[in-house]
Design an enzyme around this catalytic site. Structure first.
Site, PDB file in Angstrom:
ATOM      1  N   ARG A 121      23.547  29.536  86.071  1.00  0.00           N
ATOM      2  CA  ARG A 121      22.311  28.893  85.655  1.00  0.00           C
ATOM      3  C   ARG A 121      22.079  29.501  84.085  1.00  0.00           C
ATOM      4  O   ARG A 121      22.046  28.811  83.121  1.00  0.00           O
ATOM      5  CB  ARG A 121      21.027  29.166  86.056  1.00  0.00           C
ATOM      6  CG  ARG A 121      19.896  28.585  85.889  1.00  0.00           C
ATOM      7  CD  ARG A 121      18.668  28.605  86.773  1.00  0.00           C
ATOM      8  NE  ARG A 121      18.155  30.054  86.665  1.00  0.00           N
ATOM      9  CZ  ARG A 121      17.243  30.366  87.263  1.00  0.00           C
ATOM     10  NH1 ARG A 121      16.362  29.739  87.878  1.00  0.00           N
ATOM     11  NH2 ARG A 121      16.842  31.960  87.187  1.00  0.00           N
ATOM     12  N   ALA A 122      22.418  31.062  84.071  1.00  0.00           N
ATOM     13  CA  ALA A 122      22.191  31.593  82.659  1.00  0.00           C
ATOM     14  C   ALA A 122      23.208  31.311  81.735  1.00  0.00           C
ATOM     15  O   ALA A 122      23.126  30.970  80.684  1.00  0.00           O
ATOM     16  CB  ALA A 122      22.085  32.950  82.890  1.00  0.00           C
ATOM     17  N   TYR A 181      32.482  40.417  78.591  1.00  0.00           N
ATOM     18  CA  TYR A 181      33.294  39.009  78.601  1.00  0.00           C
ATOM     19  C   TYR A 181      34.188  38.907  77.359  1.00  0.00           C
ATOM     20  O   TYR A 181      34.173  40.041  76.670  1.00  0.00           O
ATOM     21  CB  TYR A 181      32.278  37.758  78.362  1.00  0.00           C
ATOM     22  CG  TYR A 181      32.901  36.424  77.928  1.00  0.00           C
ATOM     23  CD1 TYR A 181      33.811  35.907  79.133  1.00  0.00           C
ATOM     24  CD2 TYR A 181      32.660  35.668  76.955  1.00  0.00           C
ATOM     25  CE1 TYR A 181      34.299  34.696  78.852  1.00  0.00           C
ATOM     26  CE2 TYR A 181      33.237  34.452  76.749  1.00  0.00           C
ATOM     27  CZ  TYR A 181      34.149  33.820  77.679  1.00  0.00           C
ATOM     28  OH  TYR A 181      34.652  32.772  77.639  1.00  0.00           O
ATOM     29  N   TYR A 228      30.677  30.939  71.130  1.00  0.00           N
ATOM     30  CA  TYR A 228      29.959  32.006  71.722  1.00  0.00           C
ATOM     31  C   TYR A 228      29.128  32.775  70.878  1.00  0.00           C
ATOM     32  O   TYR A 228      29.445  33.849  70.469  1.00  0.00           O
ATOM     33  CB  TYR A 228      30.700  33.013  72.587  1.00  0.00           C
ATOM     34  CG  TYR A 228      30.068  33.937  73.780  1.00  0.00           C
ATOM     35  CD1 TYR A 228      29.484  33.478  74.930  1.00  0.00           C
ATOM     36  CD2 TYR A 228      30.193  35.404  73.442  1.00  0.00           C
ATOM     37  CE1 TYR A 228      29.075  34.121  75.858  1.00  0.00           C
ATOM     38  CE2 TYR A 228      29.647  36.180  74.427  1.00  0.00           C
ATOM     39  CZ  TYR A 228      29.076  35.599  75.408  1.00  0.00           C
ATOM     40  OH  TYR A 228      28.455  36.363  76.229  1.00  0.00           O
ATOM     41  N   GLY A 284      19.074  42.400  87.393  1.00  0.00           N
ATOM     42  CA  GLY A 284      19.359  40.941  86.669  1.00  0.00           C
ATOM     43  C   GLY A 284      19.615  40.107  87.823  1.00  0.00           C
ATOM     44  O   GLY A 284      20.339  38.676  87.364  1.00  0.00           O
ATOM     45  N   LEU A 334      28.646  43.976  83.385  1.00  0.00           N
ATOM     46  CA  LEU A 334      29.668  42.547  83.093  1.00  0.00           C
ATOM     47  C   LEU A 334      29.846  42.444  81.613  1.00  0.00           C
ATOM     48  O   LEU A 334      28.644  42.262  80.919  1.00  0.00           O
ATOM     49  CB  LEU A 334      28.870  41.492  83.807  1.00  0.00           C
ATOM     50  CG  LEU A 334      28.693  41.785  85.385  1.00  0.00           C
ATOM     51  CD1 LEU A 334      27.930  40.756  85.924  1.00  0.00           C
ATOM     52  CD2 LEU A 334      30.180  41.767  85.869  1.00  0.00           C
ATOM     53  N   LEU A 351      22.771  41.848  83.544  1.00  0.00           N
ATOM     54  CA  LEU A 351      21.927  40.975  82.573  1.00  0.00           C
ATOM     55  C   LEU A 351      22.301  40.880  81.301  1.00  0.00           C
ATOM     56  O   LEU A 351      22.973  41.750  80.799  1.00  0.00           O
ATOM     57  CB  LEU A 351      20.582  41.402  82.816  1.00  0.00           C
ATOM     58  CG  LEU A 351      20.276  43.073  82.631  1.00  0.00           C
ATOM     59  CD1 LEU A 351      20.034  43.206  81.365  1.00  0.00           C
ATOM     60  CD2 LEU A 351      19.051  43.481  83.470  1.00  0.00           C
ATOM     61  N   ASP A 389      11.886  44.155  83.393  1.00  0.00           N
ATOM     62  CA  ASP A 389      12.023  43.368  81.968  1.00  0.00           C
ATOM     63  C   ASP A 389      13.024  44.543  81.183  1.00  0.00           C
ATOM     64  O   ASP A 389      12.169  45.655  80.562  1.00  0.00           O
ATOM     65  CB  ASP A 389      10.953  42.935  81.107  1.00  0.00           C
ATOM     66  CG  ASP A 389      11.346  42.175  79.931  1.00  0.00           C
ATOM     67  OD1 ASP A 389      12.488  42.299  79.485  1.00  0.00           O
ATOM     68  OD2 ASP A 389      10.658  41.304  79.677  1.00  0.00           O
ATOM     69  N   LEU A 429      31.700  31.887  84.239  1.00  0.00           N
ATOM     70  CA  LEU A 429      31.195  31.359  85.556  1.00  0.00           C
ATOM     71  C   LEU A 429      29.963  30.378  85.335  1.00  0.00           C
ATOM     72  O   LEU A 429      29.214  30.743  84.387  1.00  0.00           O
ATOM     73  CB  LEU A 429      30.730  32.672  86.323  1.00  0.00           C
ATOM     74  CG  LEU A 429      29.918  32.039  87.601  1.00  0.00           C
ATOM     75  CD1 LEU A 429      30.705  31.645  88.906  1.00  0.00           C
ATOM     76  CD2 LEU A 429      29.109  33.408  88.097  1.00  0.00           C
TER      77      LEU A 429
END
Length: 304
Positions: free
Chosen positions: A271-272, A220, A230, A57, A218, A169, A121, A268
């Site tokens: 960019r994603a 959240y 979200y 990722g 990761l 990812l 992918d 954070l």
């Protein structure tokens, strides 16, 4: 803890594999890039020389995946990347042209090196799962062996075994939509890319992980609390990721002797994350409620 949802340092969970397996050294290959252990003034005092990590990722130098890779490199670990196929060309070009050189700089002044960068992918387990419109998509042209099973086979062929697996990812095509407006396809796409992809990676990489290794992902806060905005099924995907982590910790621990954890490091501005649309508001909210709120944290600052 052997399995659970960790909400603190990356390094305390990811790098601990080095301390536990310090007596075992993996065989080296003549054509493999050399990595250096961290200088005494940087990183954690953990020696991961001889260890190998596959980080899935990483497509730029802004996200947690890059920060984790750098922590691992600081400790002397050999870092292997899996980069989303459509982003691979621009990532490798930027890497080659030195655009990431400042971010690559380690505490001893050398630049972080990647042993190899593979196309990946994680939405597709095998090539048979890939629809024709993806197979013929020009963004995938010139790349091969990029499904999860194929990538794991390539890593096994090139490196034998690994010690650390990092799942960094996620994707929710309808993340800006409230759950009440999310389509079935959008919801399932978020689950597929953001949570089942960890299951798939562990299925294929688990057999080539050394006993005592570690798999990390990761998550959240939205997986356990309501974070308005979200959407698109991403909160559900994070909840699934956390639940799956506990089950996988038991199953993979019994089957391969490895540990499985997930880390909730907070919002954070990567960019994603910009795709969410209000990531700055999420960061500001966290700052206003955090015990230490001098400034927004960077990915590297979260490591310790």
């Amino acid at each position: 803890m052997s399995s659970a949802i960790a909400t603190h340092s990356f390094a305390a969970n990811v790098l601990r594999v080095g301390a536990r397996n310090a007596g075992r050294t993996a065989p080296s290959r003549a054509n493999r890039m050399t990595v250096r252990a961290a200088a005494s003034n940087g990183g954690l005092a953990i020696d991961l020389r001889g260890k190998k990590a596959f980080v899935a990722g990483v497509a730029d130098d802004q996200g947690f995946g890059w920060a984790i890779s750098k922590c691992l490199a600081e400790a002397g670990c050999e870092v292997i990347l899996g980069t989303w196929v459509p982003a691979l060309n621009i990532f490798e070009t930027s890497l080659r042209r030195g655009k990431f050189d400042e971010s690559r700089k380690l505490s001893d002044g050398t630049l972080m090196e990647f042993a190899k960068v593979y196309p990946l992918d994680a939405v597709f387990d095998t090539y048979d799962d890939v629809p024709e419109e993806i197979r013929t998509n020009k963004r995938y042209a010139g790349n091969e062996n990029w499904t999860v099973a194929e990538c794991a086979a390539e890593v096994a062929k090139d490196f034998g075994t690994i010690d650390i697996l990092v799942h960094s990812l996620a994707n929710g095509p309808e993340v800006q939509k409230p759950l009440l407006e999310t389509s079935r396809n959008g919801y399932l796409a978020a689950i597929s890319a953001s949570s089942y992809s960890k299951v798939s990676l562990l299925q294929r990489f688990g057999p080539i992980m050394n006993k005592g290794g570690a798999a990390i992902s990761l998550t959240y806060l939205a997986g356990e609390k309501i974070i308005p905005g979200y959407g698109g099924g991403m909160s559900s995907a994070k909840a699934a990721l956390e639940s799956d982590t506990q089950v996988l910790a038991y199953e993979a621990g019994r089957k391969w002797g490895i540990r499985v954890n997930t880390i909730s490091a907070g919002p954070l501005g990567s960019r994603a994350a910009k795709a969410i649309g209000f990531i700055d508001d999420m960061i500001n909210y966290s700052m206003s409620n955090a015990p230490l709120a001098e400034k927004p944290l960077t990915a590297m600052e979260v490591r310790v």
